[in-house]
Motif scaffolding. Structure first.
Motif, mmCIF file in Angstrom:
data_model
loop_
_atom_site.group_PDB
_atom_site.id
_atom_site.type_symbol
_atom_site.label_atom_id
_atom_site.label_comp_id
_atom_site.label_asym_id
_atom_site.label_seq_id
_atom_site.Cartn_x
_atom_site.Cartn_y
_atom_site.Cartn_z
ATOM 1 N N THR A 155 0.830 -1.196 0.000
ATOM 2 C CA THR A 155 0.000 0.000 0.000
ATOM 3 C C THR A 155 0.871 1.255 0.000
ATOM 4 O OG1 THR A 155 -0.135 -0.390 2.379
ATOM 5 C CG2 THR A 155 -2.023 -1.037 1.066
ATOM 6 N N LEU A 156 0.265 2.371 -0.381
ATOM 7 C CA LEU A 156 0.970 3.652 -0.432
ATOM 8 C C LEU A 156 0.634 4.467 0.807
ATOM 9 C CD1 LEU A 156 0.129 4.394 -4.137
ATOM 10 C CD2 LEU A 156 2.447 4.135 -3.240
ATOM 11 N N HIS A 157 1.646 5.081 1.391
ATOM 12 C CA HIS A 157 1.451 5.908 2.580
ATOM 13 C C HIS A 157 2.148 7.236 2.345
ATOM 14 C CE1 HIS A 157 -0.085 2.474 4.941
ATOM 15 N NE2 HIS A 157 0.554 1.822 3.984
ATOM 16 N N HIS A 158 1.413 8.331 2.542
ATOM 17 C CA HIS A 158 1.897 9.657 2.139
ATOM 18 C C HIS A 158 2.432 10.439 3.328
ATOM 19 C CE1 HIS A 158 1.023 13.859 0.394
ATOM 20 N NE2 HIS A 158 2.124 13.395 -0.159
ATOM 21 N N ARG A 159 3.668 10.883 3.219
ATOM 22 C CA ARG A 159 4.272 11.720 4.267
ATOM 23 C C ARG A 159 4.112 13.211 3.977
ATOM 24 N NH1 ARG A 159 7.497 8.715 7.656
ATOM 25 N NH2 ARG A 159 8.838 7.118 6.768
ATOM 26 N N VAL A 163 6.039 12.731 -0.973
ATOM 27 C CA VAL A 163 6.917 11.681 -0.436
ATOM 28 C C VAL A 163 6.056 10.548 0.116
ATOM 29 C CG1 VAL A 163 8.709 11.102 1.241
ATOM 30 C CG2 VAL A 163 8.711 13.338 0.111
ATOM 31 N N PHE A 164 6.321 9.348 -0.371
ATOM 32 C CA PHE A 164 5.526 8.177 -0.003
ATOM 33 C C PHE A 164 6.427 7.076 0.544
ATOM 34 C CE2 PHE A 164 3.212 10.389 -3.273
ATOM 35 C CZ PHE A 164 1.882 10.231 -2.954
ATOM 36 N N PHE A 165 5.822 6.130 1.255
ATOM 37 C CA PHE A 165 6.501 4.854 1.499
ATOM 38 C C PHE A 165 5.499 3.729 1.315
ATOM 39 C CE2 PHE A 165 5.141 6.110 5.846
ATOM 40 C CZ PHE A 165 4.460 4.978 6.249
ATOM 41 N N ALA A 166 6.035 2.536 1.112
ATOM 42 C CA ALA A 166 5.231 1.324 1.130
ATOM 43 C C ALA A 166 5.731 0.495 2.314
ATOM 44 C CB ALA A 166 5.391 0.571 -0.182
ATOM 45 N N PRO A 167 4.931 -0.483 2.772
ATOM 46 C CA PRO A 167 5.317 -1.251 3.955
ATOM 47 C C PRO A 167 6.629 -2.001 3.786
ATOM 48 C CG PRO A 167 3.001 -1.580 3.481
ATOM 49 C CD PRO A 167 3.569 -0.823 2.317
#
Lengths: 178, 178
Positions: A155-159, A163-167
């Motif tokens: 999944t995509l997570h937005h900072r 800027v994003f991270f995935a698990p």
């Protein structure tokens, strides 16, 4: 994605970690998609989800009028369309066509599901008390579809500011929490 | 952690990706901590955060009575205390003592900050309209503290049933979104 019907009691585990989602709506045969990160679980079962849909979004009117939507959870492969969808308006664009996404008929709502997302949650608006003040809608998930073959969906997570991270790798801790 | 004052306009980037947080309260000198994952941003600035604090939690009464709290964001090194805090009650335990965490005086609220967390947000309850129905509190962040040396904080994200992940490598996408 090969999605199957999924127990409503397990839906919280999909949204609790904070993924960016794609909210779909349909109004008078006009379908639309918006990118959303401001959501929270509010109850386990039936699953209730609170979310902010800004009045500046084209989806706001459709959601308020039809009281139906779907929450679709994309994975990393869809990162570019996810950002692109957040950067244009359904007022002037059919986002399914523009981003090459496939609408799939839902079982209980008019809003289309996105075939390329690994999970889709059919939702009805159940409380609009905070819409005028905060653009905050409370949704009940009435039907869930998940590709359970993905054990650790990326999944995509937005900072913020693109800027994003995935698990990273999942890990388990002994817990009495749900 | 070496936390410094942090711009309120940037707070959304801390909570939007969905980290598990530790909510601290203080009432009549009784301090407490609870583990929480059900929260969402609701406004950029001043930052508003909506969160569910169950009536079964000892923190519920303190939050309702004092209308103050702090949201502390732990990283992976604190995974065991985070889970432990979620599995016992402040009714019978001083969780700071039990889990070896260090309370730090906040600037604007009575609730203590947790020294070992990389970010702490001092909050005041601004709207209780949905508390009776959903245990949903709306908080305004009035002061933020962040250890900005951590560029990719290894926050905890809960998939349910004790399964967690921390962020993988961050990546950037060109976006006009905030």
């Amino acid at each position: 994605m090969a999605k199957r019907s999924y127990p409503l009691a397990k839906v919280y585990g999909l949204l609790e970690p904070g993924p960016v989602v794609l909210l779909t709506t349909a109004r008078k045969d006009r379908r639309n998609i918006m990118t959303m990160s401001w959501h929270t679980m509010m109850e386990f079962e039936p699953p209730l989800v609170g979310c902010v849909v800004s009045g500046r979004n084209h989806s706001f009117d459709a959601l308020r009028a039809t009281k139906e939507c779907a929450i679709n959870i994309p994975t990393r492969e869809l990162a570019k369309p996810v950002v692109g969808i957040g950067n244009c308006s359904g007022r002037s664009v059919d986002k399914f066509a523009k981003f090459g996404l496939t609408p799939v008929a839902a079982a209980q709502v008019e809003a289309p599901l996105i075939a390329e997302c690994y999970a889709s949650l059919e939702c009805r608006v159940t409380d609009t008390r905070l819409v005028n003040r905060y653009n905050f809608f409370i949704l009940e998930v009435v039907q869930a579809w998940v590709d359970t073959a993905l054990k650790q969906p990326q999944t995509l997570h937005h900072r913020g500011n693109g800027v994003f991270f995935a698990p990273g790798e999942a890990f388990r801790l002994v817990s009495a929490m749900k």
